[in-house]
Scaffold this active site. Structure first.
Site, PDB file in Angstrom:
ATOM      1  CG  HIS A  14     -14.668  -7.950   7.300  1.00  0.00           C
ATOM      2  ND1 HIS A  14     -14.400  -7.072   8.323  1.00  0.00           N
ATOM      3  CD2 HIS A  14     -13.602  -7.890   6.475  1.00  0.00           C
ATOM      4  CE1 HIS A  14     -13.220  -6.495   8.108  1.00  0.00           C
ATOM      5  NE2 HIS A  14     -12.719  -6.977   6.998  1.00  0.00           N
ATOM      6  CG  HIS A  15     -13.234 -14.064   8.787  1.00  0.00           C
ATOM      7  ND1 HIS A  15     -13.103 -15.331   8.251  1.00  0.00           N
ATOM      8  CD2 HIS A  15     -14.431 -14.057   9.428  1.00  0.00           C
ATOM      9  CE1 HIS A  15     -14.165 -16.062   8.573  1.00  0.00           C
ATOM     10  NE2 HIS A  15     -14.991 -15.307   9.277  1.00  0.00           N
ATOM     11  CD  GLU A  16      -8.479  -6.431   9.854  1.00  0.00           C
ATOM     12  OE1 GLU A  16      -8.811  -5.837   8.827  1.00  0.00           O
ATOM     13  OE2 GLU A  16      -7.338  -6.929  10.003  1.00  0.00           O
ATOM     14  CD  GLU A  21      -8.874   0.743   2.556  1.00  0.00           C
ATOM     15  OE1 GLU A  21      -9.969   0.193   2.682  1.00  0.00           O
ATOM     16  OE2 GLU A  21      -7.822   0.249   2.966  1.00  0.00           O
ATOM     17  CG  HIS A  48      -8.956  -5.803   1.668  1.00  0.00           C
ATOM     18  ND1 HIS A  48      -9.140  -4.452   1.580  1.00  0.00           N
ATOM     19  CD2 HIS A  48      -9.731  -6.357   0.707  1.00  0.00           C
ATOM     20  CE1 HIS A  48      -9.999  -4.189   0.614  1.00  0.00           C
ATOM     21  NE2 HIS A  48     -10.392  -5.325   0.072  1.00  0.00           N
ATOM     22  CD  GLU A  49      -5.204  -4.952   4.955  1.00  0.00           C
ATOM     23  OE1 GLU A  49      -5.927  -5.852   5.404  1.00  0.00           O
ATOM     24  OE2 GLU A  49      -5.674  -3.891   4.521  1.00  0.00           O
ATOM     25  CD  GLU A  66      -3.138  -1.150   1.971  1.00  0.00           C
ATOM     26  OE1 GLU A  66      -3.578  -0.050   2.325  1.00  0.00           O
ATOM     27  OE2 GLU A  66      -3.623  -2.230   2.343  1.00  0.00           O
ATOM     28  CD  GLU A 123      -6.472  -3.082   0.574  1.00  0.00           C
ATOM     29  OE1 GLU A 123      -5.874  -3.779   1.398  1.00  0.00           O
ATOM     30  OE2 GLU A 123      -7.028  -2.015   0.881  1.00  0.00           O
ATOM     31  CG  ASN A 166       5.159   2.600   7.164  1.00  0.00           C
ATOM     32  OD1 ASN A 166       6.163   2.952   7.770  1.00  0.00           O
ATOM     33  ND2 ASN A 166       4.165   1.960   7.730  1.00  0.00           N
TER      34      ASN A 166
END
Ligand code: NOJ
Ligand code: CA
Length: 683
Positions: free
Chosen positions: A383-385, A476, A451-452, A167, A470, A188
């Site tokens: 959704h599984h964060e 976002e 995602h990630e 990202e 993603e 980053n």
């Protein structure tokens, strides 16, 4: 046939036909790869396109606990082979894909008798190579020394190298501009590699306009590859993510993922390439009828706007209440969208808590929601964060998928925000983990959107329930404090999207966040005003948002804005309702990486065509030739284009919708505003 192709084919007969010559040509004769072993016994390869050198002699090698297989090797044999077949993806940019290559396998042996095969393939759209270690038993792979030695200081579009993160902002510099300082501007620094390096796909343009992208395909049981850049030799070297010395512990015989160099004579060739998919194994699922490409809505953007929160009892109202989800289901059902993603539905979002993937918050009645959706033709997307607590997720993975299967939830979005203890997102353990989520979900007829993730490498051919990922700065980022640069979107189709489907989350209409509780007050005016920090806005026009559904490829596309924000522009919303997500054909028309992209695609289930165009911060007029349409037929085109006043920083929603007749011979000039675009539906 062009003269250069005839010459190349004659050369192919003169040089390449001998079974022992270590040379191959692509089926169209334009690409040539040669394999060499020098006096030191080190293997090399070269690559040229239309007679121009693309990669200078570039070293190959792999180091295992049994030895360094990059020197003192002797060439045992070179065997040629070829393939020409077609296959049908479950979903994709094309209804059928041609798999056509010429290949050679060089077999080498080391002084202590180890056998290494190096396979090289040339497709019309690029080169692929990989290592196969012979033998039996288990072995540790300690390093890989695959080089890509650029023939010039190419123009490059890249993100900083990282074992953890993709990202990042795209940088546009010569290769020699890949420095630590430039990497710091890309992202980053705390998560980047401490030496000049990029993550792939990295796109390059040569001085005579050849377009190149380096990436990898079929990533199984191996870490992901970053590329270390050495300015002195102007070359990249494979850089494998691992916490310790061992990059991967494998069982012999073992083949590495493919290292790929996609090549074409225009930017659009990178969009049209099928090389990554062709290098993956055919589908392993017998029944794929349950895998549905779809548009979906989500209880999602409202949290990024800070109108609600993921956790119950947080600083704003809880997002995932039964009532709120039903509101989204009603909206989806009315528009004909088939899924509703709900984040913040399960216990664990509060500070210091652990996620429980089988335990909904008390205000989220999963049975009632699934039943309500089913009656209206809308599926709940779970959704599984993980917040990078992968151990916790692994402990619950099978139970959580069983739970979804039992409840009738046929899709899951997963997330890995943060640093994973003792692993990188790109290290072998995580590659195994991500792949396991896909395999385990498939057993229960659940599709996965990661995602990630680790970068995409085409394994969706083998497991088409991996519908998207993603792995880039998506939309976002516009809701957060650093935003995306204005040339980010017209860079993505030639970089991130080359790897595979991307979940960018298009379709924001309220680009100035009038309906955000926190930001509405600051956004009364459309006009530019120094006091406003535009980085917090979506820096595009409304038509640019429509065009994303065509320009960006994914078989699942979010309709990301709040339901109420679509009410203001019902005619423009018609395009989002109508645009398909699964395609019979794809043509990249007029493209320049980082500046603009125009893509045409034909619907898989009708003979309609859709065209999308996006530009960066520069307003421009492009001429669009409709020669992709059938001859001798007349079509009606509905064009959604920027209005006179439109621009990303001024009147971004100003747009015009008009209908014109078009045919195979039509050429239309279409103007795009700064940060603008256009979308066309042709029937
Ligand atoms: C980051 C993901 O990219 C985003 O889509 C999601 O909403 C948050 N993590 C929370 O899981
Ligand atoms: Ca993310």
């Amino acid at each position: 046939m062009k003269l250069r192709n005839i010459i190349a084919i004659l050369l192919l007969f003169a040089v390449g036909c001998s079974q022992s010559e270590p040379v191959i040509y692509s089926p169209d004769g334009r690409l040539r790869a040669e394999f060499l072993v020098d006096e030191a016994g080190s293997p090399y390869y070269t690559l040229s396109f239309d007679g121009m050198e693309i990669l200078r002699p570039s070293e190959l090698g792999i180091t295992t606990t049994a030895g360094e297989l990059n020197r003192d090797l002797s060439l045992v044999s070179v065997k040629h082979s070829k393939l020409d077949s077609t296959w049908e993806p479950v979903w994709g940019q094309y209804a059928t894909i041609r798999d056509n290559y010429n290949a050679m396998r060089a077999t080498l042996s080391s002084t202590n008798g180890e056998v290494l095969h190096i396979d090289l393939r040339l497709y019309n759209d690029g080169l692929a190579l990989r290592y196969t270690l012979e033998g039996e038993g288990e072995i540790d792979i300690l390093d890989e020394q695959t080089k890509f030695a650029a023939a010039e200081d190419y123009e490059a579009h890249w993100i900083a190298g990282s074992y953890d993160d993709d990202e990042y902002a795209y940088m546009h510099t010569p290769l020699s501009g890949i420095t630590l300082d430039a990497m710091a501007l890309s992202g980053n620094t705390s998560r980047q590699l401490p030496y000049p390096a990029v993550n792939t796909p990295v796109a390059m343009v040569t001085s005579n306009g050849t377009h190149i992208a380096i990436h990898e395909a079929a990533l199984w049981e191996y870490p992901a590859m970053s590329l270390k850049y050495d300015a002195e030799s102007n070359s990249f070297t494979s850089d494998l993510a691992a916490v310790g010395e061992v990059k991967s512990h494998v069982t012999l015989p073992f083949s590495t993922p493919w290292r790929t160099v996609i090549v074409g004579d225009r930017a659009g060739a990178l969009i049209e390439s099928t090389l990554t998919l062709n290098l993956n194994d055919p589908c392993r699922l017998e029944d794929t009828s349950w895998i549905r490409p779809m548009k979906y809505v989500g209880v999602w953007w409202e949290m990024h706007l800070k109108n609600s929160t993921w956790d119950m009892g947080g600083s704003a109202p809880h997002c995932a209440t039964t009532e709120n989800v039903k509101r989204y289901i009603d909206f989806a059902a009315e528009a004909g969208f088939e899924g509703v993603l709900v984040e913040g539905w399960n216990i664990g979002w509060g500070w210091g808590e652990r996620f429980d993937y089988c335990q909904p918050y008390p205000d989220f009645d999963i049975d009632e929601i699934v039943a309500y959706g089913r009656e209206r033709g809308v599926m709940l997307i779970g959704h599984h964060e993980t917040y990078a607590n992968v151990v916790n997720y692994e402990e619950q993975m099978e139970a959580s998928y069983d739970y979804y299967e039992a409840k009738g939830v046929g899709a899951v979005k997963t997330g890995y925000v943060g640093r994973i203890p003792n692993r990188y997102h790109n290290s072998r353990e995580m590659v195994d983990h991500y792949n396991r989520t896909v395999v385990e979900a498939a057993k229960r007829h659940i599709t996965v959107d990661i995602h990630e993730p680790v970068h995409s490498t085409g394994i969706c051919r083998t497991y088409p329930n991996l519908v998207s990922a993603e792995g880039m700065r998506g939309q976002e980022w516009q809701a957060w404090n650093s935003g995306n640069c204005i040339d980010h979107n017209p860079t993505l189709p030639f970089t991130r999207n080359v790897a595979g489907a991307m979940d960018f989350t298009p379709g924001i209409f309220d680009v100035r966040y009038h309906n955000s509780i926190n930001r509405a007050a600051a956004n009364e005016e459309y006009k530019v005003d120094e006091k406003h920090d535009y980085r917090f806005f979506v820096n595009s026009t409304l038509t640019h948002q429509l065009a994303q559904y065509v320009v960006f490829y994914s078989p699942i596309q979010m309709v990301a804005d709040l339901p109420e924000n679509y009410k203001a522009y019902p005619e423009a919303f018609t395009f989002i309702r109508n645009v398909p997500v699964d395609w019979a054909d794809t043509r990249a028309l007029d493209c320049k990486i980082g500046d603009y992209a125009v893509v045409a695609r034909r619907d898989k289930h009708s003979d309609r065509w859709y065209v999308g165009g996006i530009t960066d911060g520069t307003a421009r007029e492009l001429s669009v030739a409709f020669d992709f349409l059938d001859k001798d037929r007349c079509y009606r085109a509905t064009i959604y284009r920027d209005g006179e006043r439109a621009g990303w920083d001024s009147y971004p929603t100003d747009h015009v919708i008009e209908q014109v007749e078009v045919s195979h011979d039509t050429v239309l000039n279409i103007a795009m505003a700064a940060g603008g675009g256009f979308a066309i539906e042709i029937e």
